[in-house]
Design an enzyme around this catalytic site. Structure first.
Site, PDB file in Angstrom:
ATOM      1  CD  GLU A 106      10.475  10.361 -26.905  1.00 25.93           C
ATOM      2  OE1 GLU A 106       9.601   9.774 -27.716  1.00 25.93           O
ATOM      3  OE2 GLU A 106      11.747  10.159 -26.721  1.00 25.93           O
TER       4      GLU A 106
ATOM      5  CB  CYS B  44      12.178   8.247 -16.666  1.00 25.60           C
ATOM      6  SG  CYS B  44      13.598   8.527 -17.645  1.00 25.60           S
TER       7      CYS B  44
ATOM      8  CB  CYS C 173      22.140  15.178 -24.709  1.00 24.32           C
ATOM      9  SG  CYS C 173      23.564  14.968 -23.457  1.00 24.32           S
TER      10      CYS C 173
ATOM     11  CB  CYS D 119      27.190   8.369 -24.470  1.00 22.60           C
ATOM     12  SG  CYS D 119      27.348   9.612 -23.149  1.00 22.60           S
TER      13      CYS D 119
ATOM     14  CB  CYS E 265      23.024   7.789 -25.569  1.00 19.97           C
ATOM     15  SG  CYS E 265      21.476   8.634 -25.211  1.00 19.97           S
TER      16      CYS E 265
ATOM     17  CB  CYS F  25      17.962   3.517 -20.358  1.00 17.20           C
ATOM     18  SG  CYS F  25      17.319   3.533 -18.538  1.00 17.20           S
TER      19      CYS F  25
HETATM   20  N1  SAH Z   1      22.737  12.182 -19.221  1.00 16.63           N
HETATM   21  C1  SAH Z   1      22.497  11.278 -17.908  1.00 16.63           C
HETATM   22  C2  SAH Z   1      20.931  10.922 -17.856  1.00 16.63           C
HETATM   23  C3  SAH Z   1      20.104  10.584 -19.163  1.00 16.63           C
HETATM   24  S1  SAH Z   1      20.711   9.021 -19.715  1.00 16.63           S
HETATM   25  C4  SAH Z   1      23.444  10.169 -17.974  1.00 16.63           C
HETATM   26  O1  SAH Z   1      23.870  10.070 -19.144  1.00 16.63           O
HETATM   27  O2  SAH Z   1      23.539   9.756 -17.092  1.00 16.63           O
HETATM   28  C5  SAH Z   1      20.087   7.971 -18.454  1.00 16.63           C
HETATM   29  C6  SAH Z   1      20.734   6.666 -18.517  1.00 16.63           C
HETATM   30  O3  SAH Z   1      20.369   5.445 -19.615  1.00 16.63           O
HETATM   31  C7  SAH Z   1      22.388   6.434 -18.673  1.00 16.63           C
HETATM   32  O4  SAH Z   1      23.149   5.860 -17.741  1.00 16.63           O
HETATM   33  C8  SAH Z   1      22.453   6.285 -20.077  1.00 16.63           C
HETATM   34  O5  SAH Z   1      23.939   5.940 -20.303  1.00 16.63           O
HETATM   35  C9  SAH Z   1      21.632   5.118 -20.296  1.00 16.63           C
HETATM   36  N2  SAH Z   1      21.475   4.759 -21.789  1.00 16.63           N
HETATM   37  C10 SAH Z   1      21.713   5.745 -22.710  1.00 16.63           C
HETATM   38  N3  SAH Z   1      21.577   4.922 -24.036  1.00 16.63           N
HETATM   39  C11 SAH Z   1      21.192   3.716 -23.747  1.00 16.63           C
HETATM   40  C12 SAH Z   1      20.845   2.592 -24.341  1.00 16.63           C
HETATM   41  N4  SAH Z   1      20.699   2.722 -25.456  1.00 16.63           N
HETATM   42  N5  SAH Z   1      20.815   1.527 -23.741  1.00 16.63           N
HETATM   43  C13 SAH Z   1      20.532   1.460 -22.429  1.00 16.63           C
HETATM   44  N6  SAH Z   1      20.964   2.517 -21.597  1.00 16.63           N
HETATM   45  C14 SAH Z   1      21.026   3.658 -22.178  1.00 16.63           C
HETATM   46 FE1  SF4 Z   2      23.574  12.718 -22.871  1.00 13.20          FE
HETATM   47 FE2  SF4 Z   2      22.831  10.288 -23.557  1.00 13.20          FE
HETATM   48 FE3  SF4 Z   2      25.142  10.638 -22.517  1.00 13.20          FE
HETATM   49 FE4  SF4 Z   2      23.255  10.740 -20.937  1.00 13.20          FE
HETATM   50  S1  SF4 Z   2      23.706   9.028 -22.162  1.00 13.20           S
HETATM   51  S2  SF4 Z   2      24.934  12.026 -21.364  1.00 13.20           S
HETATM   52  S3  SF4 Z   2      21.753  11.619 -22.261  1.00 13.20           S
HETATM   53  S4  SF4 Z   2      24.516  11.441 -24.570  1.00 13.20           S
END
Ligand code: SAH
Ligand code: SF4
Length: 359
Positions: free
Chosen positions: A95, A108, A115, A119, A122, A338
């Site tokens: 996406e 974006c 991934c 986290c 996410c 995000c």
């Molecule tokens: N992997 C990278 C980039 C992609 S995620 C990273 O983790 O930085 C982009 C941003 O979205 C990151 O700061 C991530 O922590 C945030 N993010 C992930 N899940 C989210 C959620 N459910 N709500 C808000 N931000 C989120």
């Molecule tokens: Fe991966 Fe999501 Fe963590 Fe970014 S926030 S490193 S996309 S698991």
């Protein structure tokens, strides 16, 4: 890649392309001409490269494809945000989100399918890691968005914050950045207008800041080792202490700051004590903090904090003279915000490329 598939010309490095041109006895300057067609003119067939000799156009056509992404779905939000679901040649999907604003057009983009970093909050993390995107697939998200913008605008800003961890796909991401930045034949986007977000891979962050001057964003999300470890498994490999030390010592140009992202999770990391700990942690680091109220998605146990809690958290940082923003969710009615990007595995069933690949 299947045996009968031609390589995507956009995946070739400068060196590989120079070797190819030498092998077919063409002058080196052809590379620049061809890249201009691909990355400035966005052409989709070699026949359109009218300043090349016809024989070379045919030669290119027999050696390479101009790989494109299939637009499986284009979803427009009430606020104008557009989410694309793109199909890849092997049937997987990714996406990208285009965010129009009066004076800029931001995209974006994704760098991986899924991934590996898992986290806890996410949606992409829930998928697990499927594969890295190639340089061509990373850049093509921008080209395809440019092709589909109706008012003739071009993407002016890029954030690498879609699916995946860009620094875990370092080489392909770096090549894609070169194409975005390149003035003579590339997308001519200023590195200041490109933001790369990383989960915190210390050695790659150091390398990136030596090799480019894109804007760096770091996903912090907690101010203690214990909490960050619970939310982000990567903290076991690169601890918060190591990460902040690395940030302190980065070769940043004058007045440039590192963006720290902090997802606010209701009742988890959003207290005023958490805010104070964050202020202590960032003392002396040239920083800018983006507070992102959690964007809910199916399968997640977290919730968005109340607006009052977000404001209070913000106020603590502001009072400590930190530069701080609250990121307004864009496109959350279409799950384009995000952390809501997940690809759609069900959609793969309807992906014509997927069907072709499995035949
Ligand atoms: N992997 C990278 C980039 C992609 S995620 C990273 O983790 O930085 C982009 C941003 O979205 C990151 O700061 C991530 O922590 C945030 N993010 C992930 N899940 C989210 C959620 N459910 N709500 C808000 N931000 C989120
Ligand atoms: Fe991966 Fe999501 Fe963590 Fe970014 S926030 S490193 S996309 S698991």
């Amino acid at each position: 890649m299947k045996a009968d598939e031609k390589p995507n010309i956009k995946d070739l490095s400068a060196g590989e392309f120079a070797d190819y041109l030498a092998a077919v006895k063409q002058p080196a300057y052809r590379a620049k001409q061809i890249w201009q067609w691909l990355f400035r003119e966005h052409v989709t067939e070699f026949a359109a490269m009218t300043n090349l000799p016809a024989a070379l156009r045919q030669q290119l056509d027999s050696s390479f494809s101009i790989g494109r992404l299939a637009i499986l779905r284009r979803h427009e939000s009430q606020d104008g945000t557009v989410k694309f679901l793109f199909g890849l040649a092997d049937g997987k999907s990714i996406e990208s989100v285009v965010i129009p604003e009066p004076n800029r057009l931001t995209i974006c983009i994704s760098t991986q399918v899924g991934c590996a970093y898992g986290c806890a909050f996410c949606a992409t993390g829930l998928l697990g890691f499927k594969r890295n995107l190639t340089c061509g697939e990373i850049v093509e998200q921008i080209l395809e968005a440019n092709r589909s913008v109706s008012d003739g605008r071009r993407i002016s800003n890029v954030v690498l914050m879609g699916m995946g961890e860009p620094l875990a796909n370092y080489d392909q991401t770096l090549r894609a950045l070169e194409i975005m930045i390149e003035q003579a034949w590339g997308l001519q986007i200023s590195p200041r207008k490109i933001t790369l977000s990383s989960v915190g891979l210390v050695p790659q962050i150091q390398k990136l800041m030596e090799q480019t001057n894109v804007t760096l964003a770091i996903s912090l999300h907690a101010a203690s080792e214990e909490l960050r470890g619970r939310l982000m498994p990567v903290n076991r490999k690169y601890s918060l202490t190591e990460l902040i030390d690395c940030c302190r010592n980065l070769p940043l140009p004058r007045r440039k700051r590192i963006t720290f992202e902090y997802v606010l999770l209701g009742g988890v990391n959003d207290s005023t004590a958490d805010a104070q700990a964050l202020c202590r942690l960032l003392r002396g680091v040239p920083s800018k903090v983006n507070l992102i109220p959690f964007n809910p998605h199916p399968g997640s146990e977290f919730h968005r904090p109340a607006d009052a809690a977000v404001k209070e958290f913000y106020q603590v940082l502001y009072d400590h003279k930190l530069q701080v923003n609250i990121r307004r969710p864009r496109g959350d009615d279409i799950a384009a915000a995000c952390g809501q990007l997940q690809g759609q595995s069900q959609a793969e069933l309807g992906n014509p490329l997927a069907q072709a690949a499995s035949n």
